[in-house]
Write a protein that holds these residues in place. Sequence first.
Motif, PDB file in Angstrom:
ATOM      1  N   SER A 216       0.829  -1.169   0.061  1.00  0.00           N
ATOM      2  CA  SER A 216      -0.114  -0.137   0.133  1.00  0.00           C
ATOM      3  C   SER A 216       1.088   1.174   0.040  1.00  0.00           C
ATOM      4  N   PRO A 217       0.458   2.335  -0.450  1.00  0.00           N
ATOM      5  CA  PRO A 217       1.302   3.582  -0.504  1.00  0.00           C
ATOM      6  C   PRO A 217       1.585   4.203   0.772  1.00  0.00           C
ATOM      7  N   ARG A 251       0.876   2.342  -6.895  1.00  0.00           N
ATOM      8  CA  ARG A 251       0.232   2.308  -5.393  1.00  0.00           C
ATOM      9  C   ARG A 251      -0.584   3.521  -5.193  1.00  0.00           C
TER      10      ARG A 251
END
Length: 278
Positions: A216-217, A251
């Motif tokens: 995830s970012p 992402r």
Amino acid sequence: MNQIANTVLQGLLEAIKSDSLVLPTLPEVALQIREIAEDPEADLDQLAAVIVNDAGMTARIIKIANSPLLRAPKQIEDLKMALMRLGIEYTCNIATGLAMEQMFQATSDIVDKRLRDTWSRSGEIAGISHVLCKHFTNLRPDQATLAGLIHRIGVLPILTYAEENPSLLRDSFTLDKVIEALHSRIGDQILEKWEFPEALRKIPSQYKQFERQLDSPDYADIVTVAMLQSYMGTSHPMAQVDYATVTAFGRLGLNPDMQEEQIEDLSDEMEAAMQLLS
């Protein structure tokens, strides 16, 4: 890298290794703000009591509270109302960033210009980071703004070193090489010394790791994309990066080939965000 650069590089590396490199300290107002942010019992009155002693910061906090980014229903004219709108966490992150600006000054004209240019670019990237975070992640925009401001904090002690070594100042090419070789490592050390949140401590060393693999970012991803957006269309080496190799785009849900078009709709908001720190 030429002989001067190698000599300077080895000297700085040795100073880092032996913990003898003088790292900058946060301004007193930023330390006081941090203390409030970490106190679960703290309230807006305590925060206001610290900020009000800095007229410039007070004015800028009010300006931020009135920014179009926050879609304020009515004009705010005093600090207490501004803090009520922003909240403690948001204000503390933004105020910490604003306090750092005073560190980007020097007695030498050459170094002073470099520091101011670094701060100006960091402010631009911080503004873009704020907007990207808001629209493409579930992370905190205020934290993303601070991430943008500190991504090149490692430049500070290098330029301080250069100010004390005039031969390095006279060789702009060599100085640039030294900065690019070391600022990330030194930046991580500074943020660890300052006890920044874990989510931000590695921003200097991660924002140019274009092929990182994550589920995830994170804030480094935001700064990466913001930095590339900032340099787009310029002659800077970062404008030549192949976006297809930058995993951060995926992402954030951005198509590297469509980046300019996707972000074009946010250009006004980005411009407003960049003005927050000017």
